[in-house]
Design an enzyme around this catalytic site. Structure first.
Site, PDB file in Angstrom:
ATOM      1  N   GLU A  27      -5.942  -0.530  -7.875  1.00 16.03           N
ATOM      2  CA  GLU A  27      -4.976   0.448  -8.395  1.00 16.03           C
ATOM      3  C   GLU A  27      -3.852  -0.344  -9.037  1.00 16.03           C
ATOM      4  O   GLU A  27      -3.265  -1.212  -8.369  1.00 16.03           O
ATOM      5  CB  GLU A  27      -4.368   1.245  -7.231  1.00 16.03           C
ATOM      6  CG  GLU A  27      -4.978   2.579  -6.976  1.00 16.03           C
ATOM      7  CD  GLU A  27      -4.221   3.368  -5.898  1.00 16.03           C
ATOM      8  OE1 GLU A  27      -4.060   4.567  -6.090  1.00 16.03           O
ATOM      9  OE2 GLU A  27      -3.800   2.794  -4.882  1.00 16.03           O
TER      10      GLU A  27
ATOM     11  N   HIS B 201      -2.780  -3.168  -6.397  1.00 14.63           N
ATOM     12  CA  HIS B 201      -3.197  -2.775  -5.051  1.00 14.63           C
ATOM     13  C   HIS B 201      -4.700  -2.960  -4.880  1.00 14.63           C
ATOM     14  O   HIS B 201      -5.493  -2.167  -5.386  1.00 14.63           O
ATOM     15  CB  HIS B 201      -2.779  -1.311  -4.825  1.00 14.63           C
ATOM     16  CG  HIS B 201      -3.058  -0.790  -3.455  1.00 14.63           C
ATOM     17  ND1 HIS B 201      -3.267   0.533  -3.187  1.00 14.63           N
ATOM     18  CD2 HIS B 201      -3.145  -1.427  -2.258  1.00 14.63           C
ATOM     19  CE1 HIS B 201      -3.472   0.702  -1.892  1.00 14.63           C
ATOM     20  NE2 HIS B 201      -3.414  -0.476  -1.311  1.00 14.63           N
TER      21      HIS B 201
ATOM     22  N   ASN C  28      -3.948   6.267  -1.134  1.00  7.61           N
ATOM     23  CA  ASN C  28      -3.463   6.685   0.179  1.00  7.61           C
ATOM     24  C   ASN C  28      -2.921   8.110   0.197  1.00  7.61           C
ATOM     25  O   ASN C  28      -2.857   8.730   1.251  1.00  7.61           O
ATOM     26  CB  ASN C  28      -2.429   5.693   0.705  1.00  7.61           C
ATOM     27  CG  ASN C  28      -3.103   4.451   1.243  1.00  7.61           C
ATOM     28  OD1 ASN C  28      -4.146   4.550   1.887  1.00  7.61           O
ATOM     29  ND2 ASN C  28      -2.556   3.287   0.955  1.00  7.61           N
TER      30      ASN C  28
ATOM     31  N   SER D 290       0.823  -1.216   0.000  1.00 14.17           N
ATOM     32  CA  SER D 290       0.000   0.000   0.000  1.00 14.17           C
ATOM     33  C   SER D 290       0.850   1.257   0.000  1.00 14.17           C
ATOM     34  O   SER D 290       0.318   2.345  -0.125  1.00 14.17           O
ATOM     35  CB  SER D 290      -0.961   0.001   1.189  1.00 14.17           C
ATOM     36  OG  SER D 290      -0.447  -0.678   2.285  1.00 14.17           O
TER      37      SER D 290
END
Ligand code: NAI
Length: 283
Positions: free
Chosen positions: A152, A140, A190, A119
């Site tokens: 992702e 991801h 993120n 991540s």
């Protein structure tokens, strides 16, 4: 390229979910973990979720059986010797990931694509640990994997167009929605989510509002399904701090400075749901 045989490394909360969606889409998948106990737990979790889906009428018994038939367990990385695709979901630690990728580079056939579910770690650096950097990519998934639609796909600077295309096709086969992202700290998910969570923590830290009220504002005012502090507790406050540090260091910009209150909670061992206490109590 055709991907038929897959290995998922790490049978924790992400790896088990990833193995499940692969098996459900008809691919042969081997779930691997260092520890037999973790592997058993991961496989049992999949069985339980499939059973629940069947009971709720979301899956036929036939589909449940064929999913289980597509799935096997492994505690030896050497079992990846005939895999076309390997995805790693082990602990978020660069040394461990580099070691896994170096071994995979030696074990897997030369055509195999190697992906990581990291991540926050740089895919470019992981790719450089192998002799096939153009076949390394970030894939991801979001937690819980069987439910969340997004994947992702992160291109390392070395990732080839062929590799990218194969992984985009694979994500679609899993009935997920792929989004192409370049390899920069926090990717997209993120980079946007964590500063929001960090800001919510600053809001509590500065006494602007209570955690409950911050979450209510974001839920009822912004239509978020879950408030940022509840979400932080679910993700784990240690993980949130770690990702903020990756953003802070990666961009060198003070806007990503982790909130001192977040540091304090982590130091106290108040890590969220998993430790029984975070911004809320789970005792
Ligand atoms: P976890 O702690 O639940 O599972 C990790 C598993 O990997 C454990 O079962 C451990 O025994 C195993 N493992 C460790 N080293 C190994 C090795 N060398 N070979 C084989 N197995 C090994 O962790 P989790 O939450 O599933 O995270 C895994 C990865 O997914 C991390 O990179 C994390 O950043 C990423 N991720 C996590 C998300 C989350 O919400 N938890 C969301 C998206 C990505």
């Amino acid at each position: 390229m055709t991907i038929n045989k897959v290995m998922v490394i790490g049978a924790g909360q992400m790896g088990a979910g990833i193995a499940q969606v692969f098996a459900q889409s008809g691919l042969q998948v081997m779930l691997n973990d260092l520890k037999q106990e973790a592997l058993d737990k991961g496989l049992a979790g999949i069985e339980k979720r499939l059973k629940r889906a069947m009971e709720k009428g979301k899956m036929t018994e036939e589909d449940q059986q064929s999913t289980l038939q597509n799935l096997s367990g492994s505690t030896a990385l050497e079992d990846a010797s005939d895999c076309d695709f390997v995805i790693e979901a082990v602990v978020e630690n660069m040394d461990v990931k580099e070691k896994v990728f170096k071994s995979l580079d030696e074990i897997t056939p030369s055509h195999a694509i190697l992906a990581t579910n990291t991540s926050s770690l740089p895919i470019t650096e992981i790719a450089a640990a192998t002799s096939r950097p153009s076949q390394v990519i970030g894939m991801h998934f979001m937690n819980p994997v069987p439910v969340m639609k997004l994947v992702e796909i992160i291109r390392a600077i070395q990732t080839s167009d062929e590799t990218y295309q194969a992984i985009e096709d694979l994500a679609k086969k899993l009935e997920k929605t792929p989004v192409e992202v370049e390899d920069f700290p926090g990717f997209v998910s993120n980079r946007i989510l964590m500063p929001m969570i960090n800001e919510a923590i600053y809001t509590v830290h500065e006494g602007v509002a209570t955690p409950e009220d911050v979450d209510t504002v974001m839920k009822l005012g912004m239509n978020h399904p879950m408030g940022p502090l509840t979400l932080a507790d679910f993700i784990g406050l240690d993980t949130c701090l770690y990702i903020m540090e990756v953003l802070h260091e990666g961009f060198g910009d003070s806007k990503y400075r982790p909130c001192p209150l977040l540091r304090k909670y982590v130091k106290a061992g108040w890590l969220g749901k998993k430790s029984g206490r975070g911004f809320y109590s789970y005792e």
